[in-house]
Design an enzyme around this catalytic site. Structure first.
Site, mmCIF file in Angstrom:
data_model
loop_
_atom_site.group_PDB
_atom_site.id
_atom_site.type_symbol
_atom_site.label_atom_id
_atom_site.label_comp_id
_atom_site.label_asym_id
_atom_site.label_seq_id
_atom_site.Cartn_x
_atom_site.Cartn_y
_atom_site.Cartn_z
ATOM 1 N N ASN A 119 0.731 -1.047 -0.006
ATOM 2 C CA ASN A 119 0.141 0.060 0.601
ATOM 3 C C ASN A 119 0.724 1.805 -0.732
ATOM 4 O OD1 ASN A 119 1.099 -0.113 2.907
ATOM 5 N ND2 ASN A 119 -0.828 -0.573 3.983
ATOM 6 N N ARG A 258 2.470 6.312 12.515
ATOM 7 C CA ARG A 258 2.107 5.642 13.260
ATOM 8 C C ARG A 258 1.917 6.690 14.201
ATOM 9 N NH1 ARG A 258 0.838 2.399 10.508
ATOM 10 N NH2 ARG A 258 1.418 0.115 10.011
ATOM 11 N N GLN A 287 -6.596 3.120 18.672
ATOM 12 C CA GLN A 287 -6.929 3.136 17.262
ATOM 13 C C GLN A 287 -8.122 1.973 16.989
ATOM 14 O OE1 GLN A 287 -4.328 4.801 13.749
ATOM 15 N NE2 GLN A 287 -5.186 2.079 13.325
ATOM 16 N N HIS A 306 -7.622 6.003 10.384
ATOM 17 C CA HIS A 306 -6.737 5.194 9.350
ATOM 18 C C HIS A 306 -6.982 4.167 7.868
ATOM 19 C CE1 HIS A 306 -2.574 2.484 9.997
ATOM 20 N NE2 HIS A 306 -3.007 3.297 8.590
#
Ligand code: NAD
Length: 356
Positions: A119, A258, A287, A306
């Site tokens: 990604n 992060r 998260q 995210h």
């Protein structure tokens, strides 16, 4: 074998979009294949310790598939519960939700792999968007339109061009380098990077980027900084009060790496005081981000959940990559070396700190 996957809930979106492979409902497209091979496949989004579905299954799980978007935080206690665990696959990039140090010391039979590169374009594109969103003051400008307002001055007063600015990336790996490539046509004043690994001279030349060896010097030179390194002991809280104070007054910070690389409260202070002109990105700790997480309400933020690395294109790539890792494991074939983060108790990736 028993394979457990912890993925994010898809809900209505999963019904409307069958290409959403990365959610619980669509199970990375692996169920038929795994069951045809006689494996048991459990998929859940229930991950919070200590009586979640995940915790119930851990003691007899052989393979655990997780995702950075809905991370199952695998601390030492949980890893010890997972007595049979041999393979941990991150469907995506970034395995910091595992206590890698604990695995290094106590779990020599556990391999941690991720779908490296799956990604990185998706994230690099999101970084470019975030930089532009911040310097073009897009969020309040768009809010005026949806609120029925029209006040050019109020938004123009904080709007700049990317041309002629100094932009730097912390980490010039797969994402960092792609960000530099995408910045090139904007004719920035300088493109800089801070990384203990130098780019090959040819790649450096391709993007016209210069490496800065001192972190403080790097911080003091950039108008815009983008963070593109992994989270581990050396980068946790790297952007603390001291580092933020070394950044130029009025600089922008983008973090799609992060959340825990940036000190939560120090950032809020720096943004509220105006020292940092704006902050954007999609990563948080923990998260899902709690409703009262202060970054949600900070001024001049371009934060999102995210999702940068889980575009539909990326989901296709990391679902396929997860299957390829499983295939190699079942057939006792070698893994792609770049996917291996931890093997035989040792950190195998060159991205988690300099090897002495
Ligand atoms: P990569 O391994 O290709 O590159 C990481 C780079 O960071 C390497 O060049 C490494 O040397 C450098 N680095 C490590 N420690 C450093 C330090 N202390 N200071 C400066 N540089 C340091 O990884 P990548 O594919 O570019 O991904 C980078 C990170 O981005 C991942 O680890 C992950 O945390 C995050 N990520 C986020 C998303 C998302 O959806 N937001 C998706 C993918 C990856």
């Amino acid at each position: 074998m028993k394979i457990v996957a912890v993925l994010y809930p898809g809900g209505q979106a999963a019904k409307e979009q069958s290409a959403m492979l990365g959610c619980v409902e669509n199970e990375l497209g692996l169920r038929e294949w795994l069951e045809s091979k006689g494996h048991t496949y459990i998929v859940t989004d229930d991950k919070e310790p200590s009586d979640s579905e995940l915790d119930k299954h851990l003691p007899d799980t052989d393979i655990l598939i997780t995702t950075p978007f809905h991370p199952a935080y695998m601390n030492g206690e949980r890893l010890e519960k997972a007595k049979k665990l041999k393979l941990a696959i991150t469907a995506g990039v970034g395995s910091d939700h595992y206590d890698l140090e604990h695995i290094h010391k106590h779990k020599p039979d556990l391999s941690v792999l991720e779908v490296t590169g799956s990604n990185v374009v998706s994230v690099a594109e999101h970084v470019l968007m975030s930089i532009l969103v911040l310097i073009k003051n897009f969020v309040p400008a768009h809010a005026q339109i949806t609120n029925g307002e029209w006040n050019v001055a109020n938004v123009a007063m904080r709007t700049y061009d990317l041309e002629d600015k100094v932009v730097g990336t912390v980490g010039a790996g797969r994402i960092g380098f792609r960000v530099l490539q995408r910045l090139l046509p904007f004719q920035c004043k300088e493109l800089l990077y801070f990384d203990y690994q130098s780019l090959d001279p040819e790649r450096e030349k391709e993007v016209g980027a210069k490496r800065v060896e001192s972190f403080d010097e790097f911080l003091s030179k950039c108008d815009i900084i983008t963070i593109n390194c992994p989270l581990y002991e050396r980068t946790r809280g790297l952007f603390n009060e001291h580092a933020l104070s070394k950044m130029k007054k009025g600089a922008y910070l983008v973090n799609t790496a992060r959340g825990a690389i940036v000190d939560r409260d120090a950032l809020v202070k720096a943004v509220n005081s105006g020292h940092i002109a704006g902050y954007a990105g999609d990563v948080w700790y923990p998260q899902p981000a709690p409703k009262d997480h202060p970054w949600r309400h900070m001024p001049n933020n371009g934060m999102t959940p995210h999702y940068s690395g889980t575009s539909l294109d990326a989901q296709k790539r990391y679902a396929l990559g997860t299957k390829e890792i499983l295939e190699a494991f079942f057939d006792d074939k070698p893994f792609r070396p770049e996917d291996v983060i931890v093997r035989a108790g040792a950190i195998a990736s060159a991205s988690y700190g300099e090897k002495k």
